[in-house]
Design a protein around this motif. Sequence first.
Motif, PDB file in Angstrom:
ATOM      1  N   ALA A  56     -64.095 -86.872-107.256  1.00  0.00           N
ATOM      2  CA  ALA A  56     -63.717 -87.520-108.525  1.00  0.00           C
ATOM      3  C   ALA A  56     -64.703 -87.417-109.304  1.00  0.00           C
ATOM      4  O   ALA A  56     -64.699 -86.976-110.606  1.00  0.00           O
ATOM      5  N   HIS A  57     -66.105 -87.675-108.998  1.00  0.00           N
ATOM      6  CA  HIS A  57     -67.194 -87.710-109.960  1.00  0.00           C
ATOM      7  C   HIS A  57     -68.308 -86.837-109.406  1.00  0.00           C
ATOM      8  O   HIS A  57     -68.218 -86.384-108.117  1.00  0.00           O
ATOM      9  N   ALA A  58     -69.222 -86.519-110.080  1.00  0.00           N
ATOM     10  CA  ALA A  58     -70.228 -85.517-109.983  1.00  0.00           C
ATOM     11  C   ALA A  58     -71.141 -86.124-108.741  1.00  0.00           C
ATOM     12  O   ALA A  58     -72.015 -85.280-108.232  1.00  0.00           O
ATOM     13  N   ALA A  59     -71.079 -87.228-108.245  1.00  0.00           N
ATOM     14  CA  ALA A  59     -72.048 -87.817-107.194  1.00  0.00           C
ATOM     15  C   ALA A  59     -71.454 -88.040-106.024  1.00  0.00           C
ATOM     16  O   ALA A  59     -71.927 -88.338-105.022  1.00  0.00           O
ATOM     17  N   ASP A  60     -70.048 -88.272-106.141  1.00  0.00           N
ATOM     18  CA  ASP A  60     -69.355 -88.839-104.953  1.00  0.00           C
ATOM     19  C   ASP A  60     -69.397 -87.926-103.704  1.00  0.00           C
ATOM     20  O   ASP A  60     -69.459 -88.604-102.428  1.00  0.00           O
ATOM     21  N   PHE A  61     -69.231 -86.654-103.674  1.00  0.00           N
ATOM     22  CA  PHE A  61     -69.424 -85.952-102.589  1.00  0.00           C
ATOM     23  C   PHE A  61     -70.923 -86.053-101.875  1.00  0.00           C
ATOM     24  O   PHE A  61     -71.016 -85.981-100.733  1.00  0.00           O
ATOM     25  N   VAL A  62     -71.829 -86.382-102.938  1.00  0.00           N
ATOM     26  CA  VAL A  62     -73.211 -86.514-102.113  1.00  0.00           C
ATOM     27  C   VAL A  62     -73.305 -87.615-101.117  1.00  0.00           C
ATOM     28  O   VAL A  62     -73.685 -87.541-100.109  1.00  0.00           O
ATOM     29  N   TRP A  63     -72.896 -88.754-101.807  1.00  0.00           N
ATOM     30  CA  TRP A  63     -73.060 -90.065-100.753  1.00  0.00           C
ATOM     31  C   TRP A  63     -72.098 -90.144 -99.648  1.00  0.00           C
ATOM     32  O   TRP A  63     -72.561 -90.592 -98.931  1.00  0.00           O
ATOM     33  N   ARG A  64     -71.181 -89.781 -99.946  1.00  0.00           N
ATOM     34  CA  ARG A  64     -69.868 -89.964 -98.943  1.00  0.00           C
ATOM     35  C   ARG A  64     -69.809 -88.802 -97.890  1.00  0.00           C
ATOM     36  O   ARG A  64     -69.151 -88.938 -96.905  1.00  0.00           O
ATOM     37  N   ALA A  65     -69.977 -87.589 -98.435  1.00  0.00           N
ATOM     38  CA  ALA A  65     -69.767 -86.405 -97.345  1.00  0.00           C
ATOM     39  C   ALA A  65     -71.002 -85.394 -97.505  1.00  0.00           C
ATOM     40  O   ALA A  65     -70.489 -84.403 -96.914  1.00  0.00           O
ATOM     41  N   GLY A  66     -71.978 -85.866 -97.996  1.00  0.00           N
ATOM     42  CA  GLY A  66     -73.112 -84.958 -97.919  1.00  0.00           C
ATOM     43  C   GLY A  66     -73.389 -84.492 -96.560  1.00  0.00           C
ATOM     44  O   GLY A  66     -73.849 -83.126 -96.338  1.00  0.00           O
ATOM     45  N   GLY A  67     -73.385 -85.304 -95.605  1.00  0.00           N
ATOM     46  CA  GLY A  67     -73.641 -84.824 -94.248  1.00  0.00           C
ATOM     47  C   GLY A  67     -72.564 -83.861 -93.805  1.00  0.00           C
ATOM     48  O   GLY A  67     -73.011 -82.841 -93.058  1.00  0.00           O
ATOM     49  N   ALA A  68     -71.546 -84.116 -93.889  1.00  0.00           N
ATOM     50  CA  ALA A  68     -70.301 -83.228 -93.394  1.00  0.00           C
ATOM     51  C   ALA A  68     -70.434 -81.861 -94.023  1.00  0.00           C
ATOM     52  O   ALA A  68     -70.337 -80.878 -93.426  1.00  0.00           O
TER      53      ALA A  68
ATOM     54  N   LEU B 195     -59.401 -84.719 -95.069  1.00  0.00           N
ATOM     55  CA  LEU B 195     -60.102 -85.836 -94.467  1.00  0.00           C
ATOM     56  C   LEU B 195     -60.630 -86.770 -95.396  1.00  0.00           C
ATOM     57  O   LEU B 195     -61.291 -86.262 -96.444  1.00  0.00           O
ATOM     58  N   GLN B 196     -60.239 -88.122 -95.354  1.00  0.00           N
ATOM     59  CA  GLN B 196     -60.576 -88.811 -96.554  1.00  0.00           C
ATOM     60  C   GLN B 196     -62.086 -89.410 -96.176  1.00  0.00           C
ATOM     61  O   GLN B 196     -62.255 -90.183 -95.121  1.00  0.00           O
ATOM     62  N   PHE B 197     -63.139 -89.254 -97.110  1.00  0.00           N
ATOM     63  CA  PHE B 197     -64.361 -89.813 -96.790  1.00  0.00           C
ATOM     64  C   PHE B 197     -64.407 -91.529 -97.273  1.00  0.00           C
ATOM     65  O   PHE B 197     -63.511 -92.016 -97.857  1.00  0.00           O
ATOM     66  N   GLU B 198     -65.540 -92.114 -96.548  1.00  0.00           N
ATOM     67  CA  GLU B 198     -65.549 -93.328 -96.737  1.00  0.00           C
ATOM     68  C   GLU B 198     -65.704 -94.140 -98.045  1.00  0.00           C
ATOM     69  O   GLU B 198     -66.756 -93.530 -98.594  1.00  0.00           O
ATOM     70  N   PRO B 199     -64.862 -94.987 -98.570  1.00  0.00           N
ATOM     71  CA  PRO B 199     -65.157 -95.496 -99.650  1.00  0.00           C
ATOM     72  C   PRO B 199     -66.404 -96.547 -99.691  1.00  0.00           C
ATOM     73  O   PRO B 199     -66.659 -96.885 -98.706  1.00  0.00           O
ATOM     74  N   HIS B 200     -66.578 -96.931-100.851  1.00  0.00           N
ATOM     75  CA  HIS B 200     -67.894 -98.079-100.962  1.00  0.00           C
ATOM     76  C   HIS B 200     -67.432 -99.243-100.439  1.00  0.00           C
ATOM     77  O   HIS B 200     -68.354 -99.976 -99.833  1.00  0.00           O
ATOM     78  N   GLN B 201     -66.365 -99.910-100.423  1.00  0.00           N
ATOM     79  CA  GLN B 201     -66.054-100.867 -99.677  1.00  0.00           C
ATOM     80  C   GLN B 201     -64.687-100.791 -99.129  1.00  0.00           C
ATOM     81  O   GLN B 201     -63.570-100.967 -99.625  1.00  0.00           O
ATOM     82  N   PRO B 202     -65.055-100.122 -97.811  1.00  0.00           N
ATOM     83  CA  PRO B 202     -63.784 -99.785 -96.885  1.00  0.00           C
ATOM     84  C   PRO B 202     -62.787-100.520 -96.606  1.00  0.00           C
ATOM     85  O   PRO B 202     -61.483-100.509 -96.480  1.00  0.00           O
TER      86      PRO B 202
ATOM     87  N   GLN C 185     -81.128 -87.866-103.189  1.00  0.00           N
ATOM     88  CA  GLN C 185     -82.557 -88.224-104.220  1.00  0.00           C
ATOM     89  C   GLN C 185     -82.207 -87.569-105.308  1.00  0.00           C
ATOM     90  O   GLN C 185     -82.755 -88.197-106.391  1.00  0.00           O
ATOM     91  N   CYS C 186     -81.448 -86.520-105.344  1.00  0.00           N
ATOM     92  CA  CYS C 186     -81.188 -85.661-106.670  1.00  0.00           C
ATOM     93  C   CYS C 186     -80.423 -86.596-107.565  1.00  0.00           C
ATOM     94  O   CYS C 186     -80.418 -86.340-108.666  1.00  0.00           O
ATOM     95  N   MET C 187     -79.519 -87.583-106.904  1.00  0.00           N
ATOM     96  CA  MET C 187     -78.652 -88.453-107.932  1.00  0.00           C
ATOM     97  C   MET C 187     -79.351 -89.604-108.340  1.00  0.00           C
ATOM     98  O   MET C 187     -78.655 -90.296-109.050  1.00  0.00           O
TER      99      MET C 187
ATOM    100  N   GLY D 163     -79.601 -94.828-108.533  1.00  0.00           N
ATOM    101  CA  GLY D 163     -80.302 -94.958-107.569  1.00  0.00           C
ATOM    102  C   GLY D 163     -80.274 -96.063-106.501  1.00  0.00           C
ATOM    103  O   GLY D 163     -80.707 -95.859-105.532  1.00  0.00           O
ATOM    104  N   HIS D 164     -79.327 -97.137-106.965  1.00  0.00           N
ATOM    105  CA  HIS D 164     -79.302 -98.341-106.109  1.00  0.00           C
ATOM    106  C   HIS D 164     -78.409 -97.810-104.941  1.00  0.00           C
ATOM    107  O   HIS D 164     -78.488 -98.686-103.950  1.00  0.00           O
ATOM    108  N   LEU D 165     -77.767 -96.621-104.970  1.00  0.00           N
ATOM    109  CA  LEU D 165     -76.944 -96.377-103.833  1.00  0.00           C
ATOM    110  C   LEU D 165     -77.774 -95.326-102.729  1.00  0.00           C
ATOM    111  O   LEU D 165     -77.052 -95.377-101.659  1.00  0.00           O
ATOM    112  N   LEU D 166     -78.888 -95.134-103.075  1.00  0.00           N
ATOM    113  CA  LEU D 166     -79.668 -94.219-101.735  1.00  0.00           C
ATOM    114  C   LEU D 166     -79.698 -95.178-100.793  1.00  0.00           C
ATOM    115  O   LEU D 166     -79.464 -94.768 -99.672  1.00  0.00           O
TER     116      LEU D 166
END
Length: 241
Positions: free
Chosen positions: A12-24, A158-165, A190-192, A197-200
């Motif tokens: 949805a947004h430009a950082a969502d894929f990093v936080w939630r699915a960066g490992g995959a 596959l639905q990745f994990e939301p911030h408050q599951p 770290q790029c985001m 920054g609070h989400l790192l």
Amino acid sequence: MTDRPSVLVISAHAADFVWRAGGAIALSASRGSAVHVVCLSFGERGESQGLWKQEGMTLEKVKQTRREQSSAAADVLGASIEFLDLGDYPLRVDEATQDRIVSIMRERQPDVLLTHVANDPYNRDHNLAHETTLLTRMVAQAHGHDRSTTPIGAAQVLQFEPHQPEVCGFTPELLLDITPVFDRKTKAMQCMSGAQGHLLQYYTELGLRRGVQAVRNGAPAGVTHAEAYQRTYPTVGDQLW
């Protein structure tokens, strides 16, 4: 599905894929899979708190910064990326955009789609990204749609994990071992950090917690980090385990 499945991420947004699915993403890319990210929005209004605190910030500056940050993160993870710039808070997806996403799906021929959960009461942009993924997947499968292109197969979503599951009704059905690539996910996060920054720390700790749960559910003792996913469609097999 091939030995090296193609992966398409609808973020949805430009950082969502990093936080939630960066490992995959990093794991798939490291194994030779083609991974492509479609960012519906830059997240310029509601997802860029850190940037808006800077003096003299404008909407266009936020968009450009987010484009640069997300592109750098995708590069670290080993994925290609494109931005549809549909706005956020609220996100709006028109028919022309739906057709464009269908075309991307038919071009990329994904075996796996990664996206948001169906119901996030905190961020309705995520819900629309989920619904858009399912709608365009359906159209991309239709043999009567655009006969000059090839329909896609039964790609799992596959639905990745939301911030408050817990509030989103998220049930982990896959704990994906991302231990070998967690350093890459950290670099991408770290790029985001300039905008969110609070989400790192949050997603670093979440990866550790899911890693512990993976071991408790049968993963080797050496697993330290994991990401959680929920399947949208049944899996198919010829045995129970």
